[in-house]
Design a protein around this motif. Structure first.
Motif, short mmCIF file in Angstrom:
data_model
loop_
_atom_site.label_atom_id
_atom_site.label_comp_id
_atom_site.label_asym_id
_atom_site.label_seq_id
_atom_site.Cartn_x
_atom_site.Cartn_y
_atom_site.Cartn_z
N ARG B 127 34.97 34.49 39.94
CA ARG B 127 34.99 33.08 40.41
C ARG B 127 34.87 32.11 39.23
NH1 ARG B 127 31.98 33.68 46.19
NH2 ARG B 127 33.86 34.19 47.34
N LYS B 131 36.46 25.42 42.44
CA LYS B 131 37.19 24.93 43.61
C LYS B 131 38.01 23.72 43.21
CE LYS B 131 34.57 26.67 47.37
NZ LYS B 131 33.90 26.43 48.61
N VAL B 169 48.74 31.73 47.70
CA VAL B 169 48.32 31.82 49.11
C VAL B 169 46.90 32.38 49.20
CG1 VAL B 169 48.83 32.93 51.31
CG2 VAL B 169 50.69 32.06 49.91
N GLU B 170 46.63 33.40 48.38
CA GLU B 170 45.30 34.03 48.46
C GLU B 170 44.19 33.10 47.96
OE1 GLU B 170 44.99 37.96 46.91
OE2 GLU B 170 46.62 38.74 48.16
N MET B 171 44.53 32.19 47.05
CA MET B 171 43.51 31.31 46.47
C MET B 171 43.37 29.98 47.22
SD MET B 171 42.09 33.01 44.17
CE MET B 171 41.12 31.78 43.31
N ALA B 173 42.18 29.26 50.02
CA ALA B 173 40.89 29.05 50.71
C ALA B 173 39.89 28.34 49.81
CB ALA B 173 40.32 30.39 51.18
N ARG B 174 40.04 28.53 48.49
CA ARG B 174 39.15 27.83 47.54
C ARG B 174 39.80 26.57 46.99
NH1 ARG B 174 36.51 29.85 43.16
NH2 ARG B 174 34.49 29.34 44.04
#
Lengths: 74, 250
Positions: B127, B131, B169-171, B173-174
């Motif tokens: 991480r 964000k 696409v996978e990222m 959400a953040r």
């Protein structure tokens, strides 16, 4: 339960900032989506060494159910 | 006063391949835009030269070979939380497929594709990208154009684009964005080395394919800045071609 919550927050981006408790109805959270489901399945496989089908997770009412499900497969 | 959406003030950005070419120009562009810049590369002396010439304060350099797992592990530990990541490190090798040796093909795929994936995975697992952050990757127009002698390079850059589309696409959400930039021929030490041995005729023929001529690293660095800035807030999973008009010129 504490470990499960830690694992979910560390590995499922959608749940990172959500306050989770044993009673959280996680599959009905606004943040829950197909990617969160995939991440949860992958986290369970990696952290607990068991494979759980998506329908089984979708049927969980809360995190207690999810933990019970994981333990039943171990 | 309206916020400058192209400013990088207050952002920390990490740039691989920062000691020359597009990476070096991107480091300058980001520093000029107010970012705190961390550059990585294999050569300490060249990195220090770039570091000393960056505008502003708080910049740093990490000597690292991204094809080395131990180096990736070390830089991930040393890096602070990042608002931006620009992956400019890469290599090329020019040889017709039937005359290419396997070690060279593997080296190109390893550097340009597998290590790109490995480094990105390490960044997101830890991480390290805040964000709302942004990840931008230097691909190439050769991901979609056939250029004899560059089969491994073309494959690696096409692979990178596929990888980054999924990463985006996978990222999401953040709220982390991921995009590629596809430059045409930009005059860098890497492309100059790659054209060594080519006939003057072949170089002239290639230049003729570019209505605006060849590019310079700064042309790409401006796009890197855009992708790392809040101006590209709603842009993810896309590829930005910057090629002086080459791709569509017939």
């Amino acid at each position: 339960m504490e470990t499960l919550i830690e694992n979910l927050k560390a590995n499922v981006d959608a749940l990172e900032d959500v306050e989770l408790t044993a009673q959280t109805d996680f599959v009905h959270l606004p943040q829950w989506d197909s990617l969160a489901l995939l991440s949860t399945m992958a986290m369970i496989a990696s952290e607990y060494g068991v494979n759980i089908e998506s329908q089984a997770i979708a049927g969980c009412k809360n995190l207690v159910d999810l933990e019970t499900l994981i333990n039943s497969k171990r | 006063m309206q916020k400058d959406l192209f400013s990088l003030e207050g952002k920390t950005v990490f740039i691989t391949g920062g000691s020359s070419g597009i990476g070096e120009a991107s480091a300058h562009e980001c520093a000029n835009a107010g970012a705190r810049v961390i550059i990585s590369g294999r050569n300490r002396e060249r990195l220090d030269d770039v570091l000393a010439s960056l505008k502003g304060e708080g910049h740093s350099a990490l000597v690292a070979d991204i094809t080395c797992d131990a180096d990736i592990e070390r830089i991930i530990k040393e890096l602070p939380a990042l608002d931006g990541f620009a992956h400019c490190a890469g290599m090329t090798m020019n040889a017709l497929l039937k005359f290419s040796n396997w070690q060279d093909i593997e080296a190109v795929l390893d550097t340009n594709l597998l290590c790109t994936i490995k480094l990105s995975q390490a960044l997101i697992k830890q991480r390290k990208i805040n964000k709302g952050g942004s990840m931008v990757y230097i691909s190439s127009v050769l991901a979609s154009v056939a250029f004899p002698g560059l089969s491994a390079y073309c494959a690696s850059k096409a692979g990178m684009q596929g990888f980054v589309r999924v990463l985006a696409v996978e990222m999401a959400a953040r709220q982390v964005r991921a995009n590629t930039i596809s430059p045409g021929s930009v005059q860098t030490p890497m492309t100059q080395a790659a054209s060594e041995g080519r006939s003057e005729e072949s170089i002239k023929a290639d230049l003729a394919k570019y209505p605006l001529g060849y590019g310079v690293p700064q042309d790409i660095a401006c796009a890197v800045r855009y992708f790392l800035a809040d101006a590209s807030r709603w842009v993810t999973g896309t590829d930005f071609v910057i090629d002086g008009g080459m791709l569509h010129y017939r």
